[in-house]
Scaffold this motif. Sequence first.
Motif, PDB file in Angstrom:
ATOM      1  N   ALA A 131      41.414  48.518  42.387  1.00 15.04           N
ATOM      2  CA  ALA A 131      41.531  48.863  43.806  1.00 15.04           C
ATOM      3  C   ALA A 131      42.955  49.254  44.157  1.00 15.04           C
ATOM      4  CB  ALA A 131      41.072  47.679  44.661  1.00 15.04           C
ATOM      5  N   TYR A 132      43.915  48.551  43.590  1.00 16.81           N
ATOM      6  CA  TYR A 132      45.333  48.839  43.836  1.00 16.81           C
ATOM      7  C   TYR A 132      45.695  50.239  43.359  1.00 16.81           C
ATOM      8  CZ  TYR A 132      50.387  48.606  42.857  1.00 16.81           C
ATOM      9  OH  TYR A 132      51.733  48.866  42.775  1.00 16.81           O
ATOM     10  N   ARG A 133      45.253  50.602  42.180  1.00 17.94           N
ATOM     11  CA  ARG A 133      45.611  51.921  41.640  1.00 17.94           C
ATOM     12  C   ARG A 133      44.858  53.045  42.333  1.00 17.94           C
ATOM     13  NH1 ARG A 133      46.789  51.186  35.147  1.00 17.94           N
ATOM     14  NH2 ARG A 133      47.863  49.186  35.314  1.00 17.94           N
ATOM     15  N   ASP A 134      43.591  52.781  42.656  1.00 16.03           N
ATOM     16  CA  ASP A 134      42.811  53.818  43.321  1.00 16.03           C
ATOM     17  C   ASP A 134      43.359  54.143  44.697  1.00 16.03           C
ATOM     18  OD1 ASP A 134      41.165  53.971  41.127  1.00 16.03           O
ATOM     19  OD2 ASP A 134      39.519  52.822  42.012  1.00 16.03           O
ATOM     20  N   SER A 135      43.929  53.138  45.373  1.00 16.91           N
ATOM     21  CA  SER A 135      44.432  53.355  46.733  1.00 16.91           C
ATOM     22  C   SER A 135      45.941  53.547  46.770  1.00 16.91           C
ATOM     23  CB  SER A 135      44.051  52.163  47.614  1.00 16.91           C
ATOM     24  OG  SER A 135      44.742  50.994  47.186  1.00 16.91           O
ATOM     25  N   HIS A 136      46.569  53.565  45.588  1.00 16.18           N
ATOM     26  CA  HIS A 136      48.025  53.727  45.483  1.00 16.18           C
ATOM     27  C   HIS A 136      48.775  52.663  46.283  1.00 16.18           C
ATOM     28  CE1 HIS A 136      47.139  57.556  43.584  1.00 16.18           C
ATOM     29  NE2 HIS A 136      46.386  57.867  44.615  1.00 16.18           N
ATOM     30  N   GLY A 137      48.195  51.452  46.292  1.00 18.18           N
ATOM     31  CA  GLY A 137      48.863  50.342  46.959  1.00 18.18           C
ATOM     32  C   GLY A 137      48.688  50.312  48.457  1.00 18.18           C
ATOM     33  N   GLU A 138      47.836  51.162  48.988  1.00 17.48           N
ATOM     34  CA  GLU A 138      47.609  51.168  50.429  1.00 17.48           C
ATOM     35  C   GLU A 138      46.419  50.275  50.786  1.00 17.48           C
ATOM     36  OE1 GLU A 138      47.076  55.272  51.310  1.00 17.48           O
ATOM     37  OE2 GLU A 138      49.152  55.827  50.841  1.00 17.48           O
ATOM     38  N   ASN A 139      46.145  50.159  52.065  1.00 14.50           N
ATOM     39  CA  ASN A 139      44.998  49.407  52.583  1.00 14.50           C
ATOM     40  C   ASN A 139      45.027  47.934  52.164  1.00 14.50           C
ATOM     41  OD1 ASN A 139      43.948  51.881  53.611  1.00 14.50           O
ATOM     42  ND2 ASN A 139      43.090  52.332  51.589  1.00 14.50           N
ATOM     43  N   GLY A 140      46.220  47.407  52.046  1.00 14.87           N
ATOM     44  CA  GLY A 140      46.341  45.984  51.744  1.00 14.87           C
ATOM     45  C   GLY A 140      46.102  45.609  50.300  1.00 14.87           C
ATOM     46  N   THR A 141      45.937  46.596  49.406  1.00 15.97           N
ATOM     47  CA  THR A 141      45.714  46.276  47.997  1.00 15.97           C
ATOM     48  C   THR A 141      47.031  45.885  47.336  1.00 15.97           C
ATOM     49  OG1 THR A 141      46.006  48.590  47.359  1.00 15.97           O
ATOM     50  CG2 THR A 141      43.759  47.834  47.831  1.00 15.97           C
ATOM     51  N   ALA A 142      46.916  45.172  46.205  1.00 17.27           N
ATOM     52  CA  ALA A 142      48.110  44.677  45.523  1.00 17.27           C
ATOM     53  C   ALA A 142      47.884  44.670  44.021  1.00 17.27           C
ATOM     54  CB  ALA A 142      48.452  43.265  46.000  1.00 17.27           C
ATOM     55  N   GLN A 143      48.978  44.713  43.301  1.00 21.01           N
ATOM     56  CA  GLN A 143      48.917  44.652  41.850  1.00 21.01           C
ATOM     57  C   GLN A 143      48.341  43.307  41.394  1.00 21.01           C
ATOM     58  OE1 GLN A 143      52.747  44.736  39.784  1.00 21.01           O
ATOM     59  NE2 GLN A 143      51.897  46.190  38.317  1.00 21.01           N
ATOM     60  N   HIS A 144      47.479  43.365  40.377  1.00 17.42           N
ATOM     61  CA  HIS A 144      46.885  42.146  39.819  1.00 17.42           C
ATOM     62  C   HIS A 144      47.179  41.984  38.330  1.00 17.42           C
ATOM     63  CE1 HIS A 144      44.723  42.144  43.602  1.00 17.42           C
ATOM     64  NE2 HIS A 144      44.149  40.992  43.309  1.00 17.42           N
ATOM     65  N   ILE A 145      47.680  43.032  37.691  1.00 19.00           N
ATOM     66  CA  ILE A 145      48.056  42.956  36.273  1.00 19.00           C
ATOM     67  C   ILE A 145      49.496  43.433  36.165  1.00 19.00           C
ATOM     68  CG2 ILE A 145      47.556  43.702  33.920  1.00 19.00           C
ATOM     69  CD1 ILE A 145      44.693  44.335  34.822  1.00 19.00           C
ATOM     70  N   PRO A 146      50.449  42.546  36.017  1.00 20.65           N
ATOM     71  CA  PRO A 146      50.266  41.103  35.836  1.00 20.65           C
ATOM     72  C   PRO A 146      50.089  40.379  37.161  1.00 20.65           C
ATOM     73  CG  PRO A 146      52.594  41.610  35.802  1.00 20.65           C
ATOM     74  CD  PRO A 146      51.870  42.933  35.934  1.00 20.65           C
ATOM     75  N   CYS A 147      49.665  39.117  37.035  1.00 23.04           N
ATOM     76  CA  CYS A 147      49.721  38.202  38.171  1.00 23.04           C
ATOM     77  C   CYS A 147      50.594  37.019  37.744  1.00 23.04           C
ATOM     78  CB  CYS A 147      48.314  37.766  38.607  1.00 23.04           C
ATOM     79  SG  CYS A 147      47.285  37.080  37.288  1.00 23.04           S
ATOM     80  N   TRP A 148      50.774  36.047  38.646  1.00 23.92           N
ATOM     81  CA  TRP A 148      51.786  35.023  38.403  1.00 23.92           C
ATOM     82  C   TRP A 148      51.239  33.629  38.662  1.00 23.92           C
ATOM     83  CZ3 TRP A 148      56.321  36.637  36.343  1.00 23.92           C
ATOM     84  CH2 TRP A 148      56.609  37.998  36.458  1.00 23.92           C
ATOM     85  N   LEU A 149      51.385  32.740  37.686  1.00 25.34           N
ATOM     86  CA  LEU A 149      51.075  31.329  37.874  1.00 25.34           C
ATOM     87  C   LEU A 149      52.311  30.632  38.410  1.00 25.34           C
ATOM     88  CD1 LEU A 149      49.017  28.916  35.784  1.00 25.34           C
ATOM     89  CD2 LEU A 149      51.384  28.291  36.217  1.00 25.34           C
ATOM     90  N   ILE A 150      52.162  29.997  39.561  1.00 27.26           N
ATOM     91  CA  ILE A 150      53.264  29.335  40.248  1.00 27.26           C
ATOM     92  C   ILE A 150      53.113  27.818  40.097  1.00 27.26           C
ATOM     93  CG2 ILE A 150      54.525  29.103  42.411  1.00 27.26           C
ATOM     94  CD1 ILE A 150      54.306  32.005  41.405  1.00 27.26           C
ATOM     95  N   THR A 151      54.162  27.157  39.654  1.00 27.86           N
ATOM     96  CA  THR A 151      54.134  25.709  39.513  1.00 27.86           C
ATOM     97  C   THR A 151      55.515  25.137  39.823  1.00 27.86           C
ATOM     98  OG1 THR A 151      53.407  23.894  38.079  1.00 27.86           O
ATOM     99  CG2 THR A 151      54.650  25.672  37.039  1.00 27.86           C
ATOM    100  N   ASP A 152      55.675  23.819  39.675  1.00 28.33           N
ATOM    101  CA  ASP A 152      56.942  23.181  40.004  1.00 28.33           C
ATOM    102  C   ASP A 152      57.447  22.371  38.816  1.00 28.33           C
ATOM    103  OD1 ASP A 152      55.235  21.015  39.968  1.00 28.33           O
ATOM    104  OD2 ASP A 152      55.644  20.378  42.027  1.00 28.33           O
ATOM    105  N   ILE A 153      58.637  21.837  38.943  1.00 27.11           N
ATOM    106  CA  ILE A 153      59.259  21.120  37.829  1.00 27.11           C
ATOM    107  C   ILE A 153      58.502  19.827  37.521  1.00 27.11           C
ATOM    108  CG2 ILE A 153      60.910  19.896  39.316  1.00 27.11           C
ATOM    109  CD1 ILE A 153      61.479  21.244  35.698  1.00 27.11           C
ATOM    110  N   ARG A 154      57.957  19.165  38.542  1.00 31.95           N
ATOM    111  CA  ARG A 154      57.174  17.951  38.279  1.00 31.95           C
ATOM    112  C   ARG A 154      55.989  18.263  37.382  1.00 31.95           C
ATOM    113  NH1 ARG A 154      52.388  16.343  39.984  1.00 31.95           N
ATOM    114  NH2 ARG A 154      51.870  14.099  39.990  1.00 31.95           N
ATOM    115  N   SER A 155      55.285  19.321  37.683  1.00 28.73           N
ATOM    116  CA  SER A 155      54.123  19.682  36.885  1.00 28.73           C
ATOM    117  C   SER A 155      54.531  20.054  35.461  1.00 28.73           C
ATOM    118  CB  SER A 155      53.386  20.853  37.543  1.00 28.73           C
ATOM    119  OG  SER A 155      52.230  21.183  36.823  1.00 28.73           O
ATOM    120  N   PHE A 156      55.642  20.768  35.328  1.00 25.73           N
ATOM    121  CA  PHE A 156      56.129  21.149  34.002  1.00 25.73           C
ATOM    122  C   PHE A 156      56.424  19.907  33.152  1.00 25.73           C
ATOM    123  CE2 PHE A 156      59.640  22.070  31.103  1.00 25.73           C
ATOM    124  CZ  PHE A 156      59.102  23.127  30.369  1.00 25.73           C
TER     125      PHE A 156
END
Length: 595
Positions: A373-398
């Motif tokens: 969807a992101y590539r087909d719309s060239h990033g418009e209409n609220g679409t966003a890149q999904h490859i790559p995506c990001w796993l967010i964590t904290d130092i406690r979890s690490f």
Amino acid sequence: MTVDTHDQTVDVLVVGSGGGGMTAALTADAAGLDTLLVEKSPQFGGSTALSGGGIWVPGAPAQRREGYSPDPDDVFEYLRQITGGLVSDARLRTYVDEAPKMMEFLEQLSPWCEFVWKPGYADYYPELPGGSPLGSTINVPAIDLRRLGDEEARLLQPLALAPRGIWFAPKDLRLFYQVRQNWRGKAVLVKLIWRMFRARVFGDRMAAIGQSLAARLRLAMRQQGVPLWLNAPMTELITDADGAVVGAVVEKDGRAVRIRARHGVILAAGGFDHDMDRRREHLPLLEKDWSFGNPAATGDGIRAGEKVGGATELLDEAWWFPAICWPDGRLQFMLNERMMPSQFIVNGAGRRFINEAAPYMDFAHAMIEGERAYRDSHGENGTAQHIPCWLITDIRSFRRYVVAGHLPIPKIPFAPVPTGRKVPREWLESGVVHEGHSWEELAAKINVPADQLRATAERFNMLAAKGHDDDFNRGDSAYDNYYGDPTLPNPNLHPLGRPPYYAFQIILGDLGTSGGLRTDEHARVLRVDDSVVPGLYAVGNNSAAVMGRSYAGAGATIGPAMTFGYVAARHIAERAAPATTSSPTRPSTSKSNVS
């Protein structure tokens, strides 16, 4: 290729030495058919040898021995639901009915074929009718590879070798991930240290999961005297004047050998995991070779089948597996991390987009759909890149969970895996892992909107503190919980705490392609008009998956490969019965070609 001359004749020619190919060869041989298995690689085992070694077989003898017998009709309905009409009822019913018979056949054939079932690894959709929270993943016990003798060196080795003595049984891995949560996790760590000691002192060369399964099937073949040619790629299929497949050309010792197959050729040569031109043709957003599949899997069998009229399906599909790709190209599975409590995953807009703990096929499909969807719309209409995506964590979890292979124990010099309380400096320098002492700093480093990343984090923390993921229902499924933290009310949810925060880049990995030649319930290759290509069968990743675009449970790749290898060989044997009954003695050449 149409040709009448041949250099050698067998009843059945099997191409590929993974679980599907070896099961097919053992089945054909046991039916009294002169059988030859050829493998293009110098090593046997194929993708099976690189895998987790699970075999998804509801109703297997190993389950029945433990007093558990799922209803075949329920299993059939489960498969119908998850495949969504992409797979014929006949193929699904054959799988449900024949998979337990395949395992019973192997167990009765050879003591090397030993199978066990440990309940608890749920099917991937256990809440659906017919799904099971106990699971139907069958495994093999560990084995000392010295039992292979000279052939140990010919077993395809994993792409990332563990230190000597480090091997995990399936249950070990789950407990190992709990090394900071309970004594059982610590016991596995002690067990691993003991295994390393034994390997050094006594020379043990133990192997489990896919290595053990491939070794055991090879030992069964050797017991039965089934010949295997290594370094013997099949280059093309041979057809007669009517278009029936009657053999194949195989390169052996530097020359082309024309092999006649009286009753059939079974293609079990894997997918086209590393044929990037073809993969991009069917899925242009797949920019790099991120496949964990067998390095020799380049689609030879599929192309050969197409040349003789076989149709294909699902060529844009694979056994997807989200992963980390390090700068040196090394790929690392991302499995338990997605089930950890104190983490969430965001796309290029800084938003969550799926239950992070979802089955890996579902998670990857969400990546693909979002990226498309992101590539087909060239990033418009609220679409966003999904490859790559990001796993967010904290130092406690690490410091509490196993993350990207880091073991959360005090720093041990020269340990074979990263240890200690700090994120390794080389990780932060790689561009794959980023550190931020605020949400704004982290957002800038991974190029997502800072206000949205903060809003996502605050909402996730609120839901985690409440104990239920109202947005994506993470933790509601028994499958989600498997690698979670059993000490928490919801094993998959806990708020992120104080910074620093970390972002791990996730790319679209896979275990191999799952599209290929169209087949029927007997594993016969079909043309576009659904007519059969006579004499030609395809199993495993050579064929379009019986799982469609889904994944029933752990082992849903190897289970069908072995089952339809068995089905194909049985179908050939039944059709060949009049000829074989009049001449029950196999030619003397049938056992003379073991490499």
